[in-house]
Design an enzyme around this catalytic site. Structure first.
Site, PDB file in Angstrom:
ATOM      1  N   TYR A  60       9.898  31.267 -45.074  1.00  0.00           N
ATOM      2  CA  TYR A  60      10.131  32.716 -45.125  1.00  0.00           C
ATOM      3  C   TYR A  60      10.101  33.198 -46.582  1.00  0.00           C
ATOM      4  CZ  TYR A  60      12.709  37.050 -45.554  1.00  0.00           C
ATOM      5  OH  TYR A  60      13.081  38.322 -45.914  1.00  0.00           O
ATOM      6  N   LYS A 115       7.452  35.838 -48.915  1.00  0.00           N
ATOM      7  CA  LYS A 115       7.807  36.962 -49.797  1.00  0.00           C
ATOM      8  C   LYS A 115       7.220  36.749 -51.193  1.00  0.00           C
ATOM      9  CE  LYS A 115      10.126  39.353 -46.827  1.00  0.00           C
ATOM     10  NZ  LYS A 115       9.579  40.608 -46.312  1.00  0.00           N
ATOM     11  N   SER A 151      12.684  40.132 -51.520  1.00  0.00           N
ATOM     12  CA  SER A 151      14.016  39.569 -51.299  1.00  0.00           C
ATOM     13  C   SER A 151      14.480  38.812 -52.531  1.00  0.00           C
ATOM     14  CB  SER A 151      13.916  38.599 -50.112  1.00  0.00           C
ATOM     15  OG  SER A 151      15.081  37.817 -50.012  1.00  0.00           O
TER      16      SER A 151
HETATM   17  P1  NAD Z   1      14.192  43.717 -38.724  1.00  0.00           P
HETATM   18  O1  NAD Z   1      13.677  42.530 -37.984  1.00  0.00           O
HETATM   19  O2  NAD Z   1      15.384  44.423 -38.185  1.00  0.00           O
HETATM   20  O3  NAD Z   1      13.021  44.794 -38.916  1.00  0.00           O
HETATM   21  C1  NAD Z   1      11.667  44.432 -39.020  1.00  0.00           C
HETATM   22  C2  NAD Z   1      10.902  45.305 -38.058  1.00  0.00           C
HETATM   23  O4  NAD Z   1       9.505  44.974 -38.158  1.00  0.00           O
HETATM   24  C3  NAD Z   1      11.315  45.088 -36.599  1.00  0.00           C
HETATM   25  O5  NAD Z   1      11.543  46.333 -35.987  1.00  0.00           O
HETATM   26  C4  NAD Z   1      10.113  44.378 -35.986  1.00  0.00           C
HETATM   27  O6  NAD Z   1       9.950  44.701 -34.608  1.00  0.00           O
HETATM   28  C5  NAD Z   1       8.977  44.877 -36.859  1.00  0.00           C
HETATM   29  N1  NAD Z   1       7.820  43.976 -36.938  1.00  0.00           N
HETATM   30  C6  NAD Z   1       7.823  42.641 -37.169  1.00  0.00           C
HETATM   31  N2  NAD Z   1       6.566  42.169 -37.195  1.00  0.00           N
HETATM   32  C7  NAD Z   1       5.748  43.236 -36.995  1.00  0.00           C
HETATM   33  C8  NAD Z   1       4.334  43.401 -36.923  1.00  0.00           C
HETATM   34  N3  NAD Z   1       3.515  42.350 -37.043  1.00  0.00           N
HETATM   35  N4  NAD Z   1       3.845  44.629 -36.712  1.00  0.00           N
HETATM   36  C9  NAD Z   1       4.674  45.702 -36.570  1.00  0.00           C
HETATM   37  N5  NAD Z   1       6.003  45.606 -36.617  1.00  0.00           N
HETATM   38  C10 NAD Z   1       6.537  44.391 -36.833  1.00  0.00           C
HETATM   39  O7  NAD Z   1      14.460  43.265 -40.236  1.00  0.00           O
HETATM   40  P2  NAD Z   1      15.206  44.017 -41.411  1.00  0.00           P
HETATM   41  O8  NAD Z   1      16.475  43.300 -41.670  1.00  0.00           O
HETATM   42  O9  NAD Z   1      15.216  45.468 -41.165  1.00  0.00           O
HETATM   43  O10 NAD Z   1      14.227  43.672 -42.607  1.00  0.00           O
HETATM   44  C11 NAD Z   1      13.158  44.519 -42.974  1.00  0.00           C
HETATM   45  C12 NAD Z   1      12.333  43.857 -44.055  1.00  0.00           C
HETATM   46  O11 NAD Z   1      13.180  43.556 -45.155  1.00  0.00           O
HETATM   47  C13 NAD Z   1      11.701  42.532 -43.638  1.00  0.00           C
HETATM   48  O12 NAD Z   1      10.434  42.453 -44.240  1.00  0.00           O
HETATM   49  C14 NAD Z   1      12.643  41.498 -44.213  1.00  0.00           C
HETATM   50  O13 NAD Z   1      11.990  40.289 -44.471  1.00  0.00           O
HETATM   51  C15 NAD Z   1      13.079  42.173 -45.495  1.00  0.00           C
HETATM   52  N6  NAD Z   1      14.376  41.693 -45.981  1.00  0.00           N
HETATM   53  C16 NAD Z   1      15.456  41.712 -45.140  1.00  0.00           C
HETATM   54  C17 NAD Z   1      16.683  41.221 -45.610  1.00  0.00           C
HETATM   55  C18 NAD Z   1      17.874  41.166 -44.694  1.00  0.00           C
HETATM   56  O14 NAD Z   1      18.813  40.433 -45.020  1.00  0.00           O
HETATM   57  N7  NAD Z   1      17.936  41.903 -43.595  1.00  0.00           N
HETATM   58  C19 NAD Z   1      16.800  40.776 -46.930  1.00  0.00           C
HETATM   59  C20 NAD Z   1      15.682  40.806 -47.763  1.00  0.00           C
HETATM   60  C21 NAD Z   1      14.473  41.274 -47.269  1.00  0.00           C
HETATM   61  C1  WQD Z   2      25.759  34.670 -46.700  1.00  0.00           C
HETATM   62  C2  WQD Z   2      26.774  33.574 -47.030  1.00  0.00           C
HETATM   63  C3  WQD Z   2      26.223  31.427 -46.137  1.00  0.00           C
HETATM   64  C4  WQD Z   2      26.617  32.517 -41.915  1.00  0.00           C
HETATM   65  C5  WQD Z   2      19.954  35.143 -46.032  1.00  0.00           C
HETATM   66  C6  WQD Z   2      18.548  34.691 -46.313  1.00  0.00           C
HETATM   67  C7  WQD Z   2      17.876  35.606 -47.252  1.00  0.00           C
HETATM   68  C8  WQD Z   2      18.041  37.077 -46.848  1.00  0.00           C
HETATM   69  C9  WQD Z   2      19.348  37.444 -46.260  1.00  0.00           C
HETATM   70  C10 WQD Z   2      15.977  38.029 -46.234  1.00  0.00           C
HETATM   71  C11 WQD Z   2      26.149  32.243 -47.417  1.00  0.00           C
HETATM   72  C12 WQD Z   2      27.486  31.952 -45.511  1.00  0.00           C
HETATM   73  C13 WQD Z   2      26.571  32.523 -43.288  1.00  0.00           C
HETATM   74  C14 WQD Z   2      27.679  31.814 -41.272  1.00  0.00           C
HETATM   75  C15 WQD Z   2      28.563  31.233 -43.434  1.00  0.00           C
HETATM   76  N1  WQD Z   2      17.083  37.511 -45.894  1.00  0.00           N
HETATM   77  N2  WQD Z   2      27.522  31.895 -44.036  1.00  0.00           N
HETATM   78  N3  WQD Z   2      28.617  31.197 -42.057  1.00  0.00           N
HETATM   79  O1  WQD Z   2      22.472  33.611 -47.602  1.00  0.00           O
HETATM   80  O2  WQD Z   2      22.446  35.833 -48.731  1.00  0.00           O
HETATM   81  O3  WQD Z   2      20.645  35.281 -47.250  1.00  0.00           O
HETATM   82  O4  WQD Z   2      19.874  36.424 -45.412  1.00  0.00           O
HETATM   83  O5  WQD Z   2      15.366  37.989 -47.235  1.00  0.00           O
HETATM   84  O6  WQD Z   2      16.565  35.226 -47.351  1.00  0.00           O
HETATM   85  O7  WQD Z   2      18.583  33.397 -46.873  1.00  0.00           O
HETATM   86  O8  WQD Z   2      22.933  35.746 -46.305  1.00  0.00           O
HETATM   87  O9  WQD Z   2      24.419  36.296 -44.429  1.00  0.00           O
HETATM   88  O10 WQD Z   2      22.882  34.307 -44.204  1.00  0.00           O
HETATM   89  O11 WQD Z   2      24.826  34.182 -45.757  1.00  0.00           O
HETATM   90  O12 WQD Z   2      29.425  30.654 -44.088  1.00  0.00           O
HETATM   91  O13 WQD Z   2      27.758  31.738 -40.025  1.00  0.00           O
HETATM   92  O14 WQD Z   2      27.539  33.309 -45.851  1.00  0.00           O
HETATM   93  O15 WQD Z   2      26.305  30.037 -46.328  1.00  0.00           O
HETATM   94  O16 WQD Z   2      26.976  31.666 -48.415  1.00  0.00           O
HETATM   95  P1  WQD Z   2      22.159  35.034 -47.534  1.00  0.00           P
HETATM   96  P2  WQD Z   2      23.741  35.149 -45.068  1.00  0.00           P
END
Ligand code: NAD
Ligand code: WQD
Length: 338
Positions: free
Chosen positions: A149, A153, A124
């Site tokens: 969190y 990562k 991330s």
């Molecule tokens: P998500 O929660 O929709 O998907 C994660 C999946 O993993 C889910 O289906 C959950 O049931 C499964 N899971 C969780 N723990 C598990 C375990 N112990 N064993 C097997 N399955 C398990 O999340 P997402 O948004 O699709 O994110 C996927 C990955 O990307 C995550 O590692 C998340 O941290 C990372 N990520 C997400 C974002 C974001 O903003 N969505 C940003 C950066 C990184």
């Molecule tokens: C975006 C912008 C908020 C909600 C987060 C995690 C990051 C990553 C993705 C996994 C920011 C603003 C948000 C609301 C708002 N996950 N906001 N009102 O901040 O890029 O990242 O999710 O790795 O770790 O920190 O995404 O969608 O939460 O926020 O004003 O109700 O929207 O302050 O500026 P972000 P976000």
């Protein structure tokens, strides 16, 4: 040979399954359904017109993982499974260290035991922390994270890099996602958050459909053009395509590479609200609220390395992201529970 996708029923995983299948890869999916539903699998199969093995299994269950590797020829793993809610990670950090860090260690141990040493890991932009100016580049220092969190990562990146140093057969791509939003253009798969969304785009779409009364904009006094936070929003299908390219690369290279997946464009909270209103002709009432603890003012990528190494660039714009989110929200007002 097949690619194992952990967490493949989740938001990014489900879109990646569809893109991997359409690129011609065989896949095997595992998930413990902690944050997803079996209906996602039905829809992946419907969209791709293809079938694949699924295992309900936890990444911390070594014996369950061994069974998957014994029953399938796995040449690489795309590892999405993990917990991802920043606020929750502050309240229950041990669950995050156990699931994300502990689970990844177990997965790597079983992979090494079974002779599969190629992994694409969901990292991330959060690993860049608070100290770096945008555009963020892969060689900038990481680790000044603001929550447990983010620390998981950063720790996992370090563990996987150590693994590559210890054994030159390993190939690891650390994909640093910026802020994924949007949904498949069919409206059949998308993000299905539990309860009140933590993230901006699902919050906007639930306000637009009338489930929530108004958006709280977290701070309008940042040092940004309109005072609200700036992020690099990336369409989830572009992100999914980045994984296909990363698998291609990992199958032909060894060592560890960190690679940003972003558009390179900064977009403020109000820019996104306005884009959503314009693209979909809906209303999104909002109020200005205090800053959210742990937020940085500005976070966007330099995506040059992904272009050079993977031949990948994002090609969907904000209008696509807003239109596709709305189609998913409209067609599935209760997510996968319809
Ligand atoms: P998500 O929660 O929709 O998907 C994660 C999946 O993993 C889910 O289906 C959950 O049931 C499964 N899971 C969780 N723990 C598990 C375990 N112990 N064993 C097997 N399955 C398990 O999340 P997402 O948004 O699709 O994110 C996927 C990955 O990307 C995550 O590692 C998340 O941290 C990372 N990520 C997400 C974002 C974001 O903003 N969505 C940003 C950066 C990184
Ligand atoms: C975006 C912008 C908020 C909600 C987060 C995690 C990051 C990553 C993705 C996994 C920011 C603003 C948000 C609301 C708002 N996950 N906001 N009102 O901040 O890029 O990242 O999710 O790795 O770790 O920190 O995404 O969608 O939460 O926020 O004003 O109700 O929207 O302050 O500026 P972000 P976000």
């Amino acid at each position: 040979m097949a690619i194992l996708i952990t967490g493949g029923c989740g938001y990014i995983g489900s879109h990646t399954c569809v893109e991997m299948l359409s690129a011609g890869y065989d896949i095997v999916v595992m998930d413990n359904y902690y944050n997803s539903k079996p209906e996602a699998l039905v829809r992946i199969k419907e969209l791709s017109g293809k079938d694949f093995p699924f295992y309900e299994c936890d990444i911390r269950d070594a014996e369950g993982l061994r069974r998957i590797f014994r029953e399938n020829k796995i040449e690489a793993v795309i590892h999405f499974a993990g917990l991802k809610a920043v606020g929750e990670s502050v309240r229950i950090p041990l669950a995050y260290y156990d699931n994300n860090v502990g689970g990844t260690v177990v997965l790597c141990q079983v992979m090494a035991e079974m002779g599969c040493k190629r992994m694409i890991f969901s990292s991330s932009a959060t690993v860049y922390g608070t100290g770096n100016p945008s555009p963020l580049k892969e060689d900038m220092p990481t680790g000044a994270v603001t929550n447990p969190y983010g620390r998981t990562k950063h720790m996992i990146e370090g563990i996987l890099q150590d693994l590559c140093v210890s054994d030159p057969e390993w190939s690891v791509i650390l994909l640093r996602y910026f802020t994924p939003i949007g949904a498949h253009e069919s409206g059949r798969i998308g993000e299905d958050p539990n309860g009140i969304p933590n993230n901006l785009m699902p919050y906007i779409s639930q306000v637009a459909i009338g489930k929530l009364p108004r958006l709280s904009v977290f701070g309008n006094d940042y040092d940004t053009p309109d005072g609200t936070g700036v992020r690099d929003y990336i369409h989830v299908v572009d992100l999914a395509c980045g994984h296909v390219r990363a698998v291609d690369y990992a199958l032909t290279h060894t060592g560890a590479q960190a690679i940003n997946l972003g558009t390179g464009n900064g977009c403020s909270v109000l820019d996104l609200v306005n884009a959503f209103v314009t693209a979909n002709q809906v209303e999104v009432p909002y109020v200005i609220a205090p800053r959210r603890p742990g937020d940085v003012a500005v976070c966007y990528s330099d995506p040059t390395k992904a272009g050079e190494l993977l031949g990948w660039t994002a090609n969907r714009d904000l209008t696509d992201m807003c239109r596709d989110t709305w189609r998913w929200q409209n067609q599935n007002p209760r997510g996968y529970d319809n």
